[in-house]
Design a protein around this motif. Structure first.
Motif, PDB file in Angstrom:
ATOM      1  N   SER A 183       0.952  -1.260  -0.159  1.00  0.00           N
ATOM      2  CA  SER A 183       0.079   0.188  -0.038  1.00  0.00           C
ATOM      3  C   SER A 183       0.833   1.175  -0.040  1.00  0.00           C
ATOM      4  O   SER A 183       2.184   1.147   0.097  1.00  0.00           O
ATOM      5  CB  SER A 183      -0.952  -0.032   1.286  1.00  0.00           C
ATOM      6  OG  SER A 183      -0.173  -0.085   2.406  1.00  0.00           O
ATOM      7  N   GLY A 184       0.201   2.404  -0.101  1.00  0.00           N
ATOM      8  CA  GLY A 184       0.994   3.593  -0.503  1.00  0.00           C
ATOM      9  C   GLY A 184       1.958   4.249   0.481  1.00  0.00           C
ATOM     10  O   GLY A 184       2.154   3.697   1.703  1.00  0.00           O
ATOM     11  N   THR A 185       2.597   5.076   0.003  1.00  0.00           N
ATOM     12  CA  THR A 185       3.460   5.747   0.851  1.00  0.00           C
ATOM     13  C   THR A 185       2.872   6.678   1.905  1.00  0.00           C
ATOM     14  O   THR A 185       3.571   7.567   2.679  1.00  0.00           O
ATOM     15  CB  THR A 185       4.526   6.598   0.053  1.00  0.00           C
ATOM     16  OG1 THR A 185       3.654   7.300  -0.897  1.00  0.00           O
ATOM     17  CG2 THR A 185       5.270   5.609  -0.850  1.00  0.00           C
ATOM     18  N   ALA A 186       1.598   6.827   2.094  1.00  0.00           N
ATOM     19  CA  ALA A 186       0.865   7.627   3.150  1.00  0.00           C
ATOM     20  C   ALA A 186       1.623   7.589   4.508  1.00  0.00           C
ATOM     21  O   ALA A 186       2.364   6.272   4.611  1.00  0.00           O
ATOM     22  CB  ALA A 186      -0.701   7.375   3.305  1.00  0.00           C
ATOM     23  N   PRO A 187       1.543   8.227   5.471  1.00  0.00           N
ATOM     24  CA  PRO A 187       2.114   7.994   6.693  1.00  0.00           C
ATOM     25  C   PRO A 187       2.246   6.764   7.133  1.00  0.00           C
ATOM     26  O   PRO A 187       3.071   6.103   7.475  1.00  0.00           O
ATOM     27  CB  PRO A 187       1.643   8.995   7.631  1.00  0.00           C
ATOM     28  CG  PRO A 187       0.964  10.098   6.704  1.00  0.00           C
ATOM     29  CD  PRO A 187       0.683   9.433   5.379  1.00  0.00           C
ATOM     30  N   PHE A 188       0.852   5.927   7.255  1.00  0.00           N
ATOM     31  CA  PHE A 188       1.013   4.786   7.788  1.00  0.00           C
ATOM     32  C   PHE A 188      -0.445   4.334   7.369  1.00  0.00           C
ATOM     33  O   PHE A 188      -1.538   4.308   7.862  1.00  0.00           O
ATOM     34  CB  PHE A 188       0.921   4.631   9.260  1.00  0.00           C
ATOM     35  CG  PHE A 188       1.206   3.348   9.970  1.00  0.00           C
ATOM     36  CD1 PHE A 188       2.518   2.911  10.336  1.00  0.00           C
ATOM     37  CD2 PHE A 188       0.078   2.401   9.931  1.00  0.00           C
ATOM     38  CE1 PHE A 188       2.658   1.568  10.886  1.00  0.00           C
ATOM     39  CE2 PHE A 188       0.380   1.065  10.521  1.00  0.00           C
ATOM     40  CZ  PHE A 188       1.492   0.707  10.853  1.00  0.00           C
ATOM     41  N   HIS A 189      -0.544   3.259   6.162  1.00  0.00           N
ATOM     42  CA  HIS A 189      -1.730   2.940   5.590  1.00  0.00           C
ATOM     43  C   HIS A 189      -1.638   1.329   5.846  1.00  0.00           C
ATOM     44  O   HIS A 189      -0.957   0.902   4.698  1.00  0.00           O
ATOM     45  CB  HIS A 189      -1.928   3.586   4.358  1.00  0.00           C
ATOM     46  CG  HIS A 189      -3.346   3.267   4.168  1.00  0.00           C
ATOM     47  ND1 HIS A 189      -4.241   4.158   4.172  1.00  0.00           N
ATOM     48  CD2 HIS A 189      -3.833   2.300   3.431  1.00  0.00           C
ATOM     49  CE1 HIS A 189      -5.482   3.831   3.648  1.00  0.00           C
ATOM     50  NE2 HIS A 189      -5.262   2.651   3.197  1.00  0.00           N
ATOM     51  N   HIS A 190      -2.530   0.859   6.675  1.00  0.00           N
ATOM     52  CA  HIS A 190      -2.642  -0.601   6.466  1.00  0.00           C
ATOM     53  C   HIS A 190      -4.178  -0.846   6.734  1.00  0.00           C
ATOM     54  O   HIS A 190      -4.782  -0.632   7.382  1.00  0.00           O
ATOM     55  CB  HIS A 190      -1.927  -1.091   7.780  1.00  0.00           C
ATOM     56  CG  HIS A 190      -2.046  -2.610   7.936  1.00  0.00           C
ATOM     57  ND1 HIS A 190      -1.117  -3.620   7.468  1.00  0.00           N
ATOM     58  CD2 HIS A 190      -3.059  -3.485   8.767  1.00  0.00           C
ATOM     59  CE1 HIS A 190      -1.683  -4.786   7.611  1.00  0.00           C
ATOM     60  NE2 HIS A 190      -2.728  -4.809   8.384  1.00  0.00           N
ATOM     61  N   GLY A 216      -0.119  -2.345  15.512  1.00  0.00           N
ATOM     62  CA  GLY A 216      -0.079  -1.739  13.797  1.00  0.00           C
ATOM     63  C   GLY A 216      -0.644  -0.616  13.824  1.00  0.00           C
ATOM     64  O   GLY A 216      -0.445   0.448  14.674  1.00  0.00           O
ATOM     65  N   GLY A 217      -1.480  -0.433  12.935  1.00  0.00           N
ATOM     66  CA  GLY A 217      -1.991   1.005  12.568  1.00  0.00           C
ATOM     67  C   GLY A 217      -3.141   1.246  13.374  1.00  0.00           C
ATOM     68  O   GLY A 217      -3.941   2.410  13.385  1.00  0.00           O
ATOM     69  N   GLY A 218      -3.901   0.401  14.157  1.00  0.00           N
ATOM     70  CA  GLY A 218      -4.638   0.582  15.349  1.00  0.00           C
ATOM     71  C   GLY A 218      -5.999   0.195  14.739  1.00  0.00           C
ATOM     72  O   GLY A 218      -7.059   0.901  15.224  1.00  0.00           O
ATOM     73  N   GLY A 219      -6.182  -0.462  13.372  1.00  0.00           N
ATOM     74  CA  GLY A 219      -7.552  -0.574  12.918  1.00  0.00           C
ATOM     75  C   GLY A 219      -8.382  -1.631  13.634  1.00  0.00           C
ATOM     76  O   GLY A 219      -9.524  -1.133  13.845  1.00  0.00           O
ATOM     77  N   HIS A 220      -7.949  -2.598  14.378  1.00  0.00           N
ATOM     78  CA  HIS A 220      -8.691  -3.465  15.186  1.00  0.00           C
ATOM     79  C   HIS A 220      -9.086  -2.801  16.326  1.00  0.00           C
ATOM     80  O   HIS A 220     -10.176  -2.703  16.952  1.00  0.00           O
ATOM     81  CB  HIS A 220      -8.116  -4.710  15.399  1.00  0.00           C
ATOM     82  CG  HIS A 220      -7.919  -5.803  14.394  1.00  0.00           C
ATOM     83  ND1 HIS A 220      -6.906  -6.095  13.623  1.00  0.00           N
ATOM     84  CD2 HIS A 220      -9.118  -6.210  13.763  1.00  0.00           C
ATOM     85  CE1 HIS A 220      -7.131  -7.064  12.643  1.00  0.00           C
ATOM     86  NE2 HIS A 220      -8.421  -7.047  12.621  1.00  0.00           N
ATOM     87  N   SER A 221      -8.028  -2.095  17.132  1.00  0.00           N
ATOM     88  CA  SER A 221      -8.044  -1.334  18.284  1.00  0.00           C
ATOM     89  C   SER A 221      -9.219  -0.493  18.092  1.00  0.00           C
ATOM     90  O   SER A 221     -10.111  -0.178  19.116  1.00  0.00           O
ATOM     91  CB  SER A 221      -6.927  -0.648  18.634  1.00  0.00           C
ATOM     92  OG  SER A 221      -5.902  -1.635  19.038  1.00  0.00           O
ATOM     93  N   GLU A 222      -9.198   0.187  16.959  1.00  0.00           N
ATOM     94  CA  GLU A 222     -10.036   1.385  16.797  1.00  0.00           C
ATOM     95  C   GLU A 222     -11.618   0.962  17.094  1.00  0.00           C
ATOM     96  O   GLU A 222     -12.735   1.685  17.822  1.00  0.00           O
ATOM     97  CB  GLU A 222     -10.019   1.985  15.360  1.00  0.00           C
ATOM     98  CG  GLU A 222     -10.935   3.319  15.322  1.00  0.00           C
ATOM     99  CD  GLU A 222     -10.538   3.973  13.936  1.00  0.00           C
ATOM    100  OE1 GLU A 222     -10.550   3.561  12.952  1.00  0.00           O
ATOM    101  OE2 GLU A 222     -10.329   5.164  14.229  1.00  0.00           O
ATOM    102  N   SER A 287       3.124  -5.075   8.942  1.00  0.00           N
ATOM    103  CA  SER A 287       1.993  -4.107   8.299  1.00  0.00           C
ATOM    104  C   SER A 287       2.437  -3.890   6.837  1.00  0.00           C
ATOM    105  O   SER A 287       3.618  -3.787   6.463  1.00  0.00           O
ATOM    106  CB  SER A 287       1.784  -3.084   9.238  1.00  0.00           C
ATOM    107  OG  SER A 287       3.083  -2.382   9.350  1.00  0.00           O
ATOM    108  N   SER A 288       1.493  -3.126   6.126  1.00  0.00           N
ATOM    109  CA  SER A 288       1.884  -2.701   4.802  1.00  0.00           C
ATOM    110  C   SER A 288       3.084  -1.646   4.877  1.00  0.00           C
ATOM    111  O   SER A 288       4.032  -1.684   3.953  1.00  0.00           O
ATOM    112  CB  SER A 288       0.712  -2.020   4.289  1.00  0.00           C
ATOM    113  OG  SER A 288      -0.332  -3.036   4.297  1.00  0.00           O
ATOM    114  N   PRO A 289       3.004  -0.654   5.933  1.00  0.00           N
ATOM    115  CA  PRO A 289       4.077   0.291   5.708  1.00  0.00           C
ATOM    116  C   PRO A 289       5.351  -0.329   5.977  1.00  0.00           C
ATOM    117  O   PRO A 289       6.452   0.076   5.503  1.00  0.00           O
ATOM    118  CB  PRO A 289       3.810   1.341   7.037  1.00  0.00           C
ATOM    119  CG  PRO A 289       2.396   1.261   7.227  1.00  0.00           C
ATOM    120  CD  PRO A 289       1.846  -0.249   6.762  1.00  0.00           C
TER     121      PRO A 289
END
Ligand SMILES: C[S@@+](CC[C@H](N)C(=O)[O-])C[C@H]1O[C@@H](n2cnc3c(N)ncnc32)[C@H](O)[C@@H]1O
Length: 490
Positions: A183-190, A216-222, A287-289
């Motif tokens: 995934s992209g070079t965005a600051p942290f994208h997973h 990771g990027g906090g997707g599950h935590s969120e 993670s992707s980043p």
């Protein structure tokens, strides 16, 4: 041997606007006769398309459009691939990769030693021609052809091509692939995998305390936080913790972030005053980043230091292993963690090459592997070896075993333990452990009758692993190898 590097920025930027596929190649990669034949046939097709357009003959127009594509594929793309198969190193066009990664407009690209196919979506004022000239000018050491092939394509086609780049980059073996999501070079994208399924398995609610062992990027935590739970997120990567801290700041003191390895989850949480919790989730892997950032050294597609440490402070990098491990140890790593059949030949070549000069970069190692292993199908020859090294550098299976052994001890009665894995080595470990602790009885051929299982402490929440549904698979193909297993402490 074909050498190709692909990179997709799919997760960060999905095509939506005007998209172009640009094929540029080095002067000399195609002969004047090949170019002349292509241009003549192309001119003829374009003239026929113009006539069909004037007459409003849509069907003919579509057929001619298809013929034009086939012509480009046959006359340009295929000969370029043949040229790439000449055994040249990708390092030559590697400089372009570094530039393309920083371009907002670039969604994906595919490089061979003598050509680059770039998928771009116009995002600013610059037109496609200006963009292409700029990319070419940014690598003056390469003599790019004066007239690259520029095709406008629909967002759907762009998404499909982007996806094929990602599949190619990640390799296609369901189990042994390097689990890479470019995934992209965005600051942290997973893109979070099995987000709802995994979080709901832990029954998040106000007052429940949950551990996200792979923040990771906090997707599950969120999502756990959205349901009202209090969350303790662990990650060994400072970049992930930083990103999650920012993303989850709004949840105040319901979100706690802990630095460390989940193999020490019990000690880490005890250090924070927590003895038991209501649920633990681990979304195993990288993670992707981590893969996207060339300087982390996980990807064979971009030139970077041969590092691969999730925790940059860990003592042993991939370069340390590659340059110091005995040949037999290297072969064992490649075989056990990558299921690489050519493990011995690759290990031998690595040892020969490092005797000449240390192996310090990702592409150097990828080229060495590719010199041993012919490319077959879509998978890059270095895919399995890179996965193996990554697992060894981070002792991923050892950490998983330690988490499995300590997890139930951390749970309250009725607490849930959910693990997402991405390849068979991990899933096998989880399945075996869950099986071990959920059997009321054990039996052995030499015993007259089954005996109570002293380790019996949990029940399976679902007998079969939970996998991604069609909608998720369509949106995130990386989810295709994900398996979620859940147990509940008795
Ligand atoms: C697949 S990502 C998790 C993504 C996260 N669930 C999300 O949705 O954003 C895995 C994360 O776990 C971390 N990790 C992997 N192994 C770890 C370990 N043994 N201890 C601590 N963190 C680990 C990695 O650094 C990475 O950030």
């Amino acid at each position: 041997m074909s050498k190709v590097a692909t990179q997709s920025h799919a997760a960060a930027n999905s095509p939506g606007g005007t998209c172009y596929k640009v094929l540029m190649w080095e002067d000399g990669a195609l002969s004047p006769a090949q170019l002349e034949a292509w241009q003549t046939a192309r001119r003829d097709l374009l003239a026929r398309m113009r006539d069909a357009g004037i007459k409003g003959a849509r069907g003919t127009l579509a057929k001619l459009g298809e013929a034009l594509r086939e012509l480009s594929a046959e006359s340009i793309a295929r000969p370029l691939d043949t040229c790439a198969a000449a055994g040249l190193s990708l390092t030559r066009v590697g400089a372009l990769a570094a530039k393309l990664q920083r371009e907002d407009a670039v969604l994906a690209y595919r490089l061979t030693p003598c050509s680059a196919t770039v998928l771009a979506e116009l995002v600013g004022e610059e037109g496609i021609d200006t963009l292409v000239s700029r990319w070419a000018a940014s690598t003056p050491e390469l003599q790019w052809c004066a007239t690259p092939l520029v095709e406008a394509i629909s967002p759907a086609e762009a998404a499909e091509w982007q996806e094929s780049c990602r599949a190619e980059a990640a390799g296609c073996g369901a189990d042994t692939e390097a689990d890479e999501d470019f995934s992209g070079t965005a600051p942290f994208h997973h893109v979070t995998v099995l987000r709802t399924e995994a979080v709901e398995a832990l029954q998040p609610a106000e007052g429940r305390v949950l551990v996200d062992a792979t923040l990771g990027g906090g997707g599950h935590s969120e999502l756990m936080l959205e349901h009202g739970a209090t969350v303790w997120g662990i990650d060994q990567d400072p970049a992930a913790r930083k990103a999650a801290r920012k993303r989850l700041a709004a949840y105040g003191d319901r979100m706690h972030i802990v630095a460390g390895n989940f193999r020490n989850a019990a000690e880490l949480l005890r250090g924070e005053g927590l003895e038991t919790v209501d649920g633990i989730l681990a979304d195993i892997g990288i993670s992707s980043p981590q893969v996207d950032q060339a300087e982390r050294g996980f990807s064979f597609l971009a030139e970077g230091p041969l590092d691969m440490r999730m925790n940059p402070g860990a003592p042993r990098s991939a370069a340390d292993i590659v340059n110091t491990a005995a040949e037999s140890e290297l072969a064992d790593i490649l075989w056990q963690y990558g299921e690489e059949r050519a493990s011995r030949a690759i290990a031998r070549r690595i040892v020969q090459e490092r005797a000449k000069a240390p192996i310090t970069t990702t592409t150097q190692l990828a080229d060495i592997i590719a010199s041993v292993l012919p490319r077959k199908g879509k998978q890059h020859p270095a895919t399995r070896s890179f996965q193996a090294l990554r697992i060894a550098v981070n002792d991923e299976l050892g950490a998983l075993d330690a988490l499995l052994e300590s997890g139930l001890g951390l749970l309250k009665s009725g607490g849930r333990f959910a693990i997402i894995t991405f390849h068979s080595l991990e899933d096998r470990a989880v399945k075996r452990y869950f099986d071990r602790v959920t059997r009321p009885e054990i039996d052995r051929p030499e015993w007259p009758a089954p005996r109570p299982n002293p380790e019996y402490a949990a029940r399976l929440v679902t007998r079969k692993p939970i996998v991604a549904g069609e909608a998720e698979l369509a949106a995130n193909p990386r989810a295709r190898s994900a398996k979620l297993r859940v147990i509940e402490k008795l």
